[in-house]
Design an enzyme around this catalytic site. Structure first.
Site, PDB file in Angstrom:
ATOM      1  N   PRO A   1     -12.686  38.970   6.256  1.00 42.66           N
ATOM      2  CA  PRO A   1     -12.441  40.094   7.164  1.00 42.66           C
ATOM      3  C   PRO A   1     -11.195  40.879   6.768  1.00 42.66           C
ATOM      4  O   PRO A   1     -10.205  40.298   6.313  1.00 42.66           O
ATOM      5  CB  PRO A   1     -12.269  39.415   8.529  1.00 42.66           C
ATOM      6  CG  PRO A   1     -11.874  38.005   8.213  1.00 42.66           C
ATOM      7  CD  PRO A   1     -12.540  37.663   6.923  1.00 42.66           C
ATOM      8  N   HIS A   2     -11.260  42.204   6.958  1.00 39.45           N
ATOM      9  CA  HIS A   2     -10.136  43.068   6.602  1.00 39.45           C
ATOM     10  C   HIS A   2     -10.306  44.430   7.266  1.00 39.45           C
ATOM     11  O   HIS A   2     -11.425  44.859   7.530  1.00 39.45           O
ATOM     12  CB  HIS A   2     -10.063  43.241   5.081  1.00 39.45           C
ATOM     13  CG  HIS A   2     -11.339  43.783   4.491  1.00 39.45           C
ATOM     14  ND1 HIS A   2     -12.357  42.953   4.075  1.00 39.45           N
ATOM     15  CD2 HIS A   2     -11.773  45.055   4.270  1.00 39.45           C
ATOM     16  CE1 HIS A   2     -13.370  43.688   3.613  1.00 39.45           C
ATOM     17  NE2 HIS A   2     -13.032  44.963   3.725  1.00 39.45           N
ATOM     18  N   PRO A   3      -9.220  45.108   7.536  1.00 38.47           N
ATOM     19  CA  PRO A   3      -9.310  46.478   8.041  1.00 38.47           C
ATOM     20  C   PRO A   3      -9.773  47.416   6.926  1.00 38.47           C
ATOM     21  O   PRO A   3      -9.489  47.174   5.749  1.00 38.47           O
ATOM     22  CB  PRO A   3      -7.878  46.809   8.470  1.00 38.47           C
ATOM     23  CG  PRO A   3      -7.133  45.510   8.447  1.00 38.47           C
ATOM     24  CD  PRO A   3      -7.828  44.644   7.463  1.00 38.47           C
TER      25      PRO A   3
END
Length: 228
Positions: free
Chosen positions: A138-140
């Site tokens: 997960p990451h922005p």
């Protein structure tokens, strides 16, 4: 006073790459300050003696209690060390797991956790970051309004594997949460992490939920192969 990697390596009769690797592995008595590594010449000399290594620093050490060595801030291990390793992260789906992971984060209290959670959920709504083999990254999509100064990776071993809508439909058991100050650094971290994850033995190793020192050591080995 700053001391170059070359001088420290020369004092210990090591290559610069070996010195950097040993620093990342925690094998040398150092203290971390931001992206720098601080060490006491006296402690280093004692450590070298205990490990039957030469130590001859080519400078007067009388006026310096501590010297500084800069290590790469954009290595995978450095990013993981700046982050945290969390075990037993609870949740029954992507959103609840991400909420639990962020709620437990303490490595960067200045980060706006609410903004981070919103950006992570928005990214998952576009497409799952579950890349297969029980792993999600997960990451922005874009940097935070107040990003960290250097890449951060928070490793989260889940309490129970969950359905993460991964591309192979396998339950996810570990998250590597990436937080980067720039898109360029994000792509670098993602590339290096992807290289490790393509190693089947490493994936099996992750499934054992290894302790921090063992995980960092394995990452160092893989990353050294990548840099050869």
């Amino acid at each position: 006073m700053k001391l170059s990697m070359d001088k420290v390596a020369d004092a210990l009769n090591l290559s610069v790459s070996t010195l950097a690797r040993w620093i990342r592995q925690g094998r040398i008595p150092v203290q971390r300050s931001g992206n720098d590594v601080l060490f006491s010449p006296a402690a280093l000399e004692k450590w070298a003696h205990e490990h039957n290594l030469p130590f001859a620093l080519q400078q007067d050490r009388a006026d310096a209690d501590k010297e500084t060595v800069t290590v790469p801030a954009d290595s995978l291990v450095s990013a993981m060390q700046r982050g945290e390793i969390r075990y037993g992260v609870a949740g029954n789906g992507p959103e609840s797991v991400l909420h639990s992971a962020i709620d437990q984060m303490s490595c960067f209290p200045e980060i706006d956790k609410e903004e981070l959670l919103e950006k992570l959920i928005a990214r998952e709504q576009l497409a799952s970051t579950g890349i297969g083999n029980g792993i999600a990254i997960p990451h922005p999509r874009d940097p935070l309004s107040r990003p960290p100064e250097a890449p951060v990776i928070v490793t989260c071993f889940l309490e129970t594997p969950i359905d993460y809508n991964a591309i192979d439909d396998k339950p996810v058991f570990v998250l590597f949460l990436l937080i980067n100050p720039t898109i360029k650094l994000h792509l670098r971290m993602l590339s290096r992490l992807s290289y490790c994850i393509r190693n089947r033995e490493f994936v099996d190793f992750l499934a054992t939920q290894p302790q921090e020192a063992d995980l960092f050591s394995r990452i160092v080995t893989l990353e050294d192969n990548l840099d050869d």
